[in-house]
Scaffold this active site. Structure first.
Site, PDB file in Angstrom:
ATOM      1  N   HIS A   1       3.565  -6.753 -30.562  1.00 44.36           N
ATOM      2  CA  HIS A   1       4.349  -6.574 -31.371  1.00 44.36           C
ATOM      3  C   HIS A   1       5.906  -7.292 -30.665  1.00 44.36           C
ATOM      4  O   HIS A   1       6.492  -7.790 -31.682  1.00 44.36           O
ATOM      5  CB  HIS A   1       5.091  -5.289 -31.641  1.00 44.36           C
ATOM      6  CG  HIS A   1       6.338  -5.280 -30.054  1.00 44.36           C
ATOM      7  ND1 HIS A   1       5.427  -3.823 -29.607  1.00 44.36           N
ATOM      8  CD2 HIS A   1       6.999  -5.060 -30.309  1.00 44.36           C
ATOM      9  CE1 HIS A   1       6.362  -3.586 -28.552  1.00 44.36           C
ATOM     10  NE2 HIS A   1       7.789  -3.846 -28.382  1.00 44.36           N
TER      11      HIS A   1
ATOM     12  N   SER B   1       9.402  -3.598 -23.722  1.00 45.56           N
ATOM     13  CA  SER B   1       8.220  -3.732 -24.308  1.00 45.56           C
ATOM     14  C   SER B   1       7.426  -5.226 -23.711  1.00 45.56           C
ATOM     15  O   SER B   1       8.322  -5.887 -23.291  1.00 45.56           O
ATOM     16  CB  SER B   1       9.145  -4.375 -25.592  1.00 45.56           C
ATOM     17  OG  SER B   1       8.912  -2.963 -27.192  1.00 45.56           O
TER      18      SER B   1
ATOM     19  N   ASP C   1      -2.039  -3.005 -28.164  1.00 44.39           N
ATOM     20  CA  ASP C   1      -0.543  -3.549 -28.104  1.00 44.39           C
ATOM     21  C   ASP C   1      -0.338  -4.386 -27.007  1.00 44.39           C
ATOM     22  O   ASP C   1       0.684  -4.481 -25.972  1.00 44.39           O
ATOM     23  CB  ASP C   1       0.801  -2.834 -28.377  1.00 44.39           C
ATOM     24  CG  ASP C   1       1.976  -3.229 -28.617  1.00 44.39           C
ATOM     25  OD1 ASP C   1       2.001  -4.363 -29.015  1.00 44.39           O
ATOM     26  OD2 ASP C   1       3.065  -2.501 -28.887  1.00 44.39           O
TER      27      ASP C   1
END
Length: 715
Positions: free
Chosen positions: A83, A646, A219
């Site tokens: 992402h 992230s 991810d």
């Protein structure tokens, strides 16, 4: 039982012992190092951060200003979340080459794709510059004068403190302005896409599973840093070569188990751990519900179009994910703060704070803090709420208004700087909007506008809504705007911006869409922003005093960490399951079995590639399976993370990479405001799943050969 829990939480403030906290890596010696070793760490503080020798910090660059990444080979191979690289993957995607759906794998360095404007930033060293920044500040009385002097000092120091010509000095505030730190950085601007799994792996579970455990999302994405022949930062060039890092992470195939030590390095964006109770109550009861309602409406419209039209799905994939991310986060945050009784816990802490202040003879300085907080938060509420409605509707979720906002800024450039600056800005605006319209759909945006403009006019504080937008038939009004405005297409905007400055401004002000954003902007600038800023300064001053008091009145061994501010931090914890509610316990590791259990053929969130199904059915996991022959996918830990983490590396006790941070559990998203170690968990992709996908699924073995694998088990 509730009273006992409250007392336990109170004693744990600001954070429970040995869990939670976002610590500055240059200041780990002492308490933090002891705590980490008590949790199982085998390294020293110097292994994590060292100026004179290579250390873990040299392998953890800030990724494009918003995420974290890690270097995993001697040739600058970079790992981050899917992402985090989503925008670049989307930008390279077309109907014919849909890398979002099919994935992308460069089989040679020549096939790696450049990304204009992408950059990664390394930290060279960190120094305390508090005394220099605050020089001359205590003598000033006005809060505005103090902030002006601080900014003057920061600017002077940033320009004068020693650095190499290719480096940058950045000074950031900590503890609400009670400490200032210098970060010397190096930014590399040639970063190329190397590999990305299909969204059915990298985004598996999509928005349904976002912020949720158990999780089964791979991810991750891969990039490579390129440098000039001297290994220094350089703009993109075919002559650039792969970057040689000061340090890169060895990758452990040893796996994880409950209570294993975990260290997460990264650039957490923003936390507010020391807010007073009144502020938390306002967030839960007033501000979050408003923002959730706006994004809920926008997402329902966009989702309906994305499910029906593949072109729209590609255009809006990244935007939808971005909007949905914090929509769901705010929902979980509010639920967590309510469930953990955070407001009551903070009020109890405030009562204890005042008792300590009285005992220390500090009531003159701290005695009125909380009465003043109550007063100013009550005053700011309508302005904050109006500001949130304006930002969410006009700046973030309605594209016609967002583009119109840029055009309004263009008009202000003319009014303040003249025609030459206007012309320069106009040309830049036209160029920048080309990519915006590539991913724009008039029919989607029109329906979003219809929903959100009604919410803005009817739900935000009425005294700040422009008269032009009140008491409308918003369906008819929307049709009028989108029929008449030229902002709904790139050609239309270019025609609005054609001619001399006088002509352009006349054309803009006659445009129906521009008239809407201008009315909203002027109402905000004239009625909201000045008062909001005035009260915010008062609250900031109180918060700084409150933070000073917490530091001053707490025991010397208290675990008081600075709020996140997008600077490099480490957080340490352990692999842990948790009990989110009565009679429910979650194990800390998920497996590929769970992917197949969730599999829904053809579903855009839970579809699974045929090759992954075949690998699973054949149990073809290679050296990446655990000792029981199962393929691990994700695991959770007690590391205190937030947005910006992230892509952060999850590191084992010896400094090896074991996973990749990408999310938090829904019950614990409140950790930006209040960390509760019983339910706050971060979610990480198991590095073995990452390698399995690269090797077995994609067949990109050259990347595996680049890495240094340790603790490899025989098949």
């Amino acid at each position: 039982m509730k009273l006992l829990r409250l007392l336990v939480l109170l004693l744990a403030l600001p954070v429970a012992a040995q869990q939670g906290g976002m610590w500055i890596p240059s200041l780990l010696k002492g308490m933090n190092e002891k705590e980490m070793k008590s949790l199982g760490m085998k390294m020293s503080a110097s292994d994590i951060y060292d100026v004179n020798n290579s250390s873990l910090k040299d392998a953890v660059p800030h990724f494009n200003g918003g995420c974290t990444s890690e270097v995993i080979s001697s040739q600058g191979l970079l790992l981050t979340n899917h992402h985090c690289g989503y925008g670049e993957i989307q930008a390279h995607s077309t109907i014919d080459h849909d890398y979002l759906t099919d994935g992308f794998w460069a089989m040679t360095m020549e096939e790696e794709l450049p990304n204009p404007d992408m950059e990664v930033t390394f930290i060279v060293r960190i120094e305390d510059v508090t005394n220099q920044v605050l020089e001359g500040v205590p003598a000033l009385t006005s809060e505005e004068d103090k902030q002006k002097k601080i900014q003057e000092n920061i600017s002077k120091l940033s320009n004068s403190l020693p650095k190499e010509k290719y480096q940058e000095n950045k000074i950031r505030t900590f503890y609400e302005g009670n400490q200032y730190m210098l970060f010397v950085t190096e930014t590399y601007k040639d970063v190329r896409l190397v590999g990305a799994p299909p969204s059915s792996i990298g985004k598996f579970g999509s928005d349904t599973d976002n912020w949720v455990w158990p999780r089964h999302t791979g991810d991750f994405s891969l990039f490579r840093i390129y440098a000039n022949k001297d290994n220094l930062p350089a703009e993109y060039s075919e002559d650039n070569v792969p970057y040689t890092p000061k340090h890169f992470f060895p990758i452990s195939l040893g796996g994880v188990k409950e209570d294993d030590f975990t260290l997460v390095f990264g650039y957490p964006g923003r936390t507010q751990e020391y807010l007073p109770a009144v502020a938390v109550q306002q967030i839960v009861e007033v501000l979050n519900p408003a923002k959730i309602g706006i994004r809920d409406a926008a997402l329902k419209v966009t989702d309906g179009f994305m499910r029906k039209d593949k072109q729209i799905k590609i255009q809006y994939a990244s935007k939808y994910a971005s909007i949905a991310n914090y929509w769901k986060k705010w929902i979980g945050e509010s639920q967590g703060l309510t469930k953990s009784n955070a407001v009551a816990v903070k009020r109890a802490f405030e009562k204890d704070f005042l008792a300590k202040a009285k005992k220390a003879g500090k009531m003159e300085e701290y005695g009125n803090l909380f009465n003043d907080f109550d007063k100013y938060y009550a005053e700011i509420e309508p302005y904050q709420l109006s500001r949130d409605y304006f930002i969410e509707v006009a700046i973030r979720n309605t594209e016609l208004l967002t583009i119109g906002y840029k055009l309004y800024q263009l008009e202000q450039v003319y009014n303040t700087r003249g025609e030459q600056s206007f012309t320069d800005r106009k040309n830049n605006t036209i160029a920048s909007l080309e990519s915006t319209y590539k991913d724009y759909s008039k029919q989607v945006d029109e329906k979003v506008f219809e929903q959100l403009i009604a919410l803005y006019a009817e739900k935000s504080p009425a005294q700040f809504v422009p008269e032009e937008l009140k008491n409308k038939d918003y369906s008819a009004f929307t049709k009028e705007v989108y029929t008449q405005s030229k902002i709904t297409s790139y050609e239309g905007v270019k025609s609005l911006l054609s001619g001399d400055a006088t002509t352009i401004l006349e054309q803009l002000n006659n445009d129906k869409g521009y008239q809407v954003i201008k009315a909203m902007m002027q109402a905000y600038i004239e009625k909201v922003a000045p008062k909001y800023q005035e009260i915010s300064l008062k609250i900031d001053a109180l918060q700084r005093t409150y933070m000073k008091g917490i530091l001053e009145l707490s025991p010397k061994d208290a675990r008081i960490f600075p709020d996140a501010n997008s600077t490099m931090r480490i957080t340490y914890g352990q692999v842990k399951g948790y009990e989110p509610r009565d009679a429910v316990y979650y194990e800390p590791v998920t497996y590929l079995d769970g992917v197949m259990e969730k599999y829904v053929p053809g579903d855009y969130e839970f579809d699974v590639p045929q090759k992954l199904i075949e690998l699973y059915n054949n149990k073809d996991f290679g050296v990446y399976a655990d000792k029981n022959g199962k393929m691990p996918v994700c695991f959770i830990g007690t590391n205190h993370t937030t947005g910006g983490n992230s892509g952060s590396p999850a590191i084992d006790a010896k400094g090896n990479l074991i996973g990749l941070n990408f999310d938090r559990v829904w019950e614990g998203t409140m950790s930006d405001i209040y960390y509760d170690p019983s339910i706050c968990r971060n979610i990480m992709v198991d590095i073995r799943y990452v390698l399995f996908v690269i090797d077995k699924y994609a067949g990109d073995k050259r990347l595996i050969d680049e890495m240094k694998l340790v603790n490899v088990k025989k098949k």
